[in-house]
Write a protein that holds these residues in place. Structure first.
Motif, PDB file in Angstrom:
ATOM      1  N   ASN A 127     -11.475  -4.397  -1.211  1.00  0.00           N
ATOM      2  CA  ASN A 127     -12.344  -3.431  -0.531  1.00  0.00           C
ATOM      3  C   ASN A 127     -11.585  -2.512   0.422  1.00  0.00           C
ATOM      4  OD1 ASN A 127     -14.636  -4.565  -1.797  1.00  0.00           O
ATOM      5  ND2 ASN A 127     -14.708  -6.153  -0.241  1.00  0.00           N
ATOM      6  N   PHE A 128     -10.352  -2.182   0.093  1.00  0.00           N
ATOM      7  CA  PHE A 128      -9.580  -1.223   0.876  1.00  0.00           C
ATOM      8  C   PHE A 128     -10.154   0.155   0.577  1.00  0.00           C
ATOM      9  CE2 PHE A 128      -6.091   1.731   1.532  1.00  0.00           C
ATOM     10  CZ  PHE A 128      -5.577   1.296   2.743  1.00  0.00           C
ATOM     11  N   ARG A 129     -10.461   0.912   1.625  1.00  0.00           N
ATOM     12  CA  ARG A 129     -11.111   2.202   1.423  1.00  0.00           C
ATOM     13  C   ARG A 129     -10.424   3.297   2.222  1.00  0.00           C
ATOM     14  NH1 ARG A 129     -16.417   1.557   3.364  1.00  0.00           N
ATOM     15  NH2 ARG A 129     -16.126   2.978   5.067  1.00  0.00           N
ATOM     16  N   ILE A 130     -10.136   4.380   1.535  1.00  0.00           N
ATOM     17  CA  ILE A 130      -9.651   5.593   2.184  1.00  0.00           C
ATOM     18  C   ILE A 130     -10.881   6.482   2.311  1.00  0.00           C
ATOM     19  CG2 ILE A 130      -8.143   7.591   1.976  1.00  0.00           C
ATOM     20  CD1 ILE A 130      -6.272   5.731   0.286  1.00  0.00           C
ATOM     21  N   ASP A 131     -11.413   6.566   3.533  1.00  0.00           N
ATOM     22  CA  ASP A 131     -12.710   7.201   3.753  1.00  0.00           C
ATOM     23  C   ASP A 131     -12.660   8.711   3.620  1.00  0.00           C
ATOM     24  OD1 ASP A 131     -15.287   6.418   4.031  1.00  0.00           O
ATOM     25  OD2 ASP A 131     -15.290   6.456   6.209  1.00  0.00           O
ATOM     26  N   HIS A 132     -11.666   9.335   4.168  1.00  0.00           N
ATOM     27  CA  HIS A 132     -11.492  10.790   4.057  1.00  0.00           C
ATOM     28  C   HIS A 132     -10.055  11.022   3.632  1.00  0.00           C
ATOM     29  CE1 HIS A 132     -15.279  11.257   6.143  1.00  0.00           C
ATOM     30  NE2 HIS A 132     -14.829  10.483   7.102  1.00  0.00           N
ATOM     31  N   PHE A 133      -9.867  11.920   2.711  1.00  0.00           N
ATOM     32  CA  PHE A 133      -8.517  12.137   2.199  1.00  0.00           C
ATOM     33  C   PHE A 133      -7.765  13.140   3.063  1.00  0.00           C
ATOM     34  CE2 PHE A 133     -10.854  15.609   0.426  1.00  0.00           C
ATOM     35  CZ  PHE A 133      -9.940  16.638   0.334  1.00  0.00           C
ATOM     36  N   GLY A 134      -6.469  13.175   2.882  1.00  0.00           N
ATOM     37  CA  GLY A 134      -5.634  14.185   3.506  1.00  0.00           C
ATOM     38  C   GLY A 134      -4.741  13.658   4.607  1.00  0.00           C
ATOM     39  N   ASN A 135      -3.454  13.940   4.467  1.00  0.00           N
ATOM     40  CA  ASN A 135      -2.452  13.628   5.469  1.00  0.00           C
ATOM     41  C   ASN A 135      -2.419  12.134   5.806  1.00  0.00           C
ATOM     42  OD1 ASN A 135      -0.340  14.331   7.140  1.00  0.00           O
ATOM     43  ND2 ASN A 135      -1.655  14.756   8.885  1.00  0.00           N
ATOM     44  N   ILE A 136      -2.525  11.296   4.785  1.00  0.00           N
ATOM     45  CA  ILE A 136      -2.464   9.849   4.962  1.00  0.00           C
ATOM     46  C   ILE A 136      -1.122   9.365   4.438  1.00  0.00           C
ATOM     47  CG2 ILE A 136      -3.436   7.633   4.248  1.00  0.00           C
ATOM     48  CD1 ILE A 136      -6.160   9.119   4.071  1.00  0.00           C
ATOM     49  N   ILE A 137      -0.364   8.711   5.318  1.00  0.00           N
ATOM     50  CA  ILE A 137       0.951   8.204   4.948  1.00  0.00           C
ATOM     51  C   ILE A 137       0.997   6.720   5.274  1.00  0.00           C
ATOM     52  CG2 ILE A 137       3.430   8.344   5.355  1.00  0.00           C
ATOM     53  CD1 ILE A 137       2.907  11.305   6.162  1.00  0.00           C
ATOM     54  N   ILE A 138       1.224   5.915   4.241  1.00  0.00           N
ATOM     55  CA  ILE A 138       1.321   4.474   4.414  1.00  0.00           C
ATOM     56  C   ILE A 138       2.682   4.031   3.902  1.00  0.00           C
ATOM     57  CG2 ILE A 138       0.377   2.248   3.707  1.00  0.00           C
ATOM     58  CD1 ILE A 138      -2.374   3.665   3.602  1.00  0.00           C
ATOM     59  N   SER A 139       3.393   3.325   4.731  1.00  0.00           N
ATOM     60  CA  SER A 139       4.726   2.837   4.363  1.00  0.00           C
ATOM     61  C   SER A 139       4.615   1.721   3.334  1.00  0.00           C
ATOM     62  CB  SER A 139       5.440   2.306   5.612  1.00  0.00           C
ATOM     63  OG  SER A 139       6.603   1.604   5.250  1.00  0.00           O
ATOM     64  N   GLY A 140       5.606   1.654   2.466  1.00  0.00           N
ATOM     65  CA  GLY A 140       5.679   0.563   1.507  1.00  0.00           C
ATOM     66  C   GLY A 140       5.952  -0.773   2.166  1.00  0.00           C
ATOM     67  N   TYR A 141       6.340  -0.763   3.436  1.00  0.00           N
ATOM     68  CA  TYR A 141       6.609  -1.993   4.180  1.00  0.00           C
ATOM     69  C   TYR A 141       5.362  -2.524   4.894  1.00  0.00           C
ATOM     70  CZ  TYR A 141      11.475  -0.674   3.447  1.00  0.00           C
ATOM     71  OH  TYR A 141      12.672  -0.325   2.887  1.00  0.00           O
ATOM     72  N   ALA A 142       4.285  -1.741   4.926  1.00  0.00           N
ATOM     73  CA  ALA A 142       3.051  -2.153   5.597  1.00  0.00           C
ATOM     74  C   ALA A 142       2.271  -3.122   4.711  1.00  0.00           C
ATOM     75  CB  ALA A 142       2.201  -0.932   5.909  1.00  0.00           C
ATOM     76  N   SER A 143       1.315  -3.824   5.309  1.00  0.00           N
ATOM     77  CA  SER A 143       0.403  -4.675   4.537  1.00  0.00           C
ATOM     78  C   SER A 143      -0.973  -4.640   5.178  1.00  0.00           C
ATOM     79  CB  SER A 143       0.932  -6.110   4.457  1.00  0.00           C
ATOM     80  OG  SER A 143       0.938  -6.705   5.724  1.00  0.00           O
ATOM     81  N   PHE A 144      -1.994  -4.792   4.344  1.00  0.00           N
ATOM     82  CA  PHE A 144      -3.382  -4.712   4.789  1.00  0.00           C
ATOM     83  C   PHE A 144      -4.155  -5.909   4.261  1.00  0.00           C
ATOM     84  CE2 PHE A 144      -1.949  -0.383   4.912  1.00  0.00           C
ATOM     85  CZ  PHE A 144      -2.635   0.211   5.957  1.00  0.00           C
ATOM     86  N   GLY A 145      -5.091  -6.383   5.063  1.00  0.00           N
ATOM     87  CA  GLY A 145      -5.990  -7.441   4.636  1.00  0.00           C
ATOM     88  C   GLY A 145      -7.190  -6.870   3.897  1.00  0.00           C
ATOM     89  N   ASP A 146      -8.261  -7.642   3.837  1.00  0.00           N
ATOM     90  CA  ASP A 146      -9.479  -7.234   3.145  1.00  0.00           C
ATOM     91  C   ASP A 146     -10.342  -6.346   4.043  1.00  0.00           C
ATOM     92  OD1 ASP A 146      -8.736  -8.846   1.002  1.00  0.00           O
ATOM     93  OD2 ASP A 146      -9.888 -10.557   1.729  1.00  0.00           O
TER      94      ASP A 146
END
Length: 168
Positions: free
Chosen positions: A74-93
């Motif tokens: 259930n990972f959600r990108i609510d609004h698009f644009g200028n979103i940068i996520i590192s490959g080293y990051a991690s996210f839960g549910d």
């Protein structure tokens, strides 16, 4: 696994397959899935497809979400644009990311990015940087700059972010 993840992502986006966040997640899931292909010769065309689609999402949607960063359900990108996520990051549910968010490394020498827990809501323009841990049930305010750990059930607001415990 790939199709069940895509079905779950589509459900997260309430069936809106035109949502650019869904497109980013679809490409992300393809990138994760291709790692499961054992034989390199078979994996190569899927890797090429992933890289082309990743670049298209980056250009057309403004979302950089590499498949190396593990994300929960259930990972959600609510609004698009200028979103940068590192490959080293991690996210839960059950995490939500809005436009203008950066989740990444703080120093080039230290290849560590935030570890984000479950049920985290990240406001527009927030920057979460460095080898930090964001707990469960956390709200990151819009335009906050978070460079320290945030415990469970807290708010992080301001520049630099101040941590406040949430009331029930």
């Amino acid at each position: 696994m790939f199709l069940s993840n895509v079905r779950q992502d589509l459900k997260t986006y309430k069936g809106d397959w035109t949502a650019q966040g869904f497109w980013a997640m679809l490409v992300y899931r393809l990138g994760r899935w291709r790692y499961g292909i054992r034989f390199r010769i078979i994996r190569l065309p899927f890797s090429l497809l992933y890289k082309v689609l990743f670049k298209m999402v980056q250009i057309f949607c403004g979302i950089q979400m590499p498949c190396e960063a593990p994300v929960g359900r259930n990972f959600r990108i609510d609004h698009f644009g200028n979103i940068i996520i590192s490959g080293y990051a991690s996210f839960g549910d059950n995490c939500v990311v809005r436009n203008g968010v950066t989740v990444g490394i703080k120093n080039v020498e230290e290849k560590k990015a935030p570890s984000i827990g479950n049920n985290v809501d990240i406001g527009a323009g927030a920057k979460i940087l460095g080898n930090i841990t964001i707990g469960n049930n956390v709200f990151i305010g819009a335009n906050a700059v978070v460079i320290t750990d945030v415990p469970d059930d807290c708010l992080a607001v301001g520049v630099p972010a101040k941590i406040k415990y949430r009331r029930n």
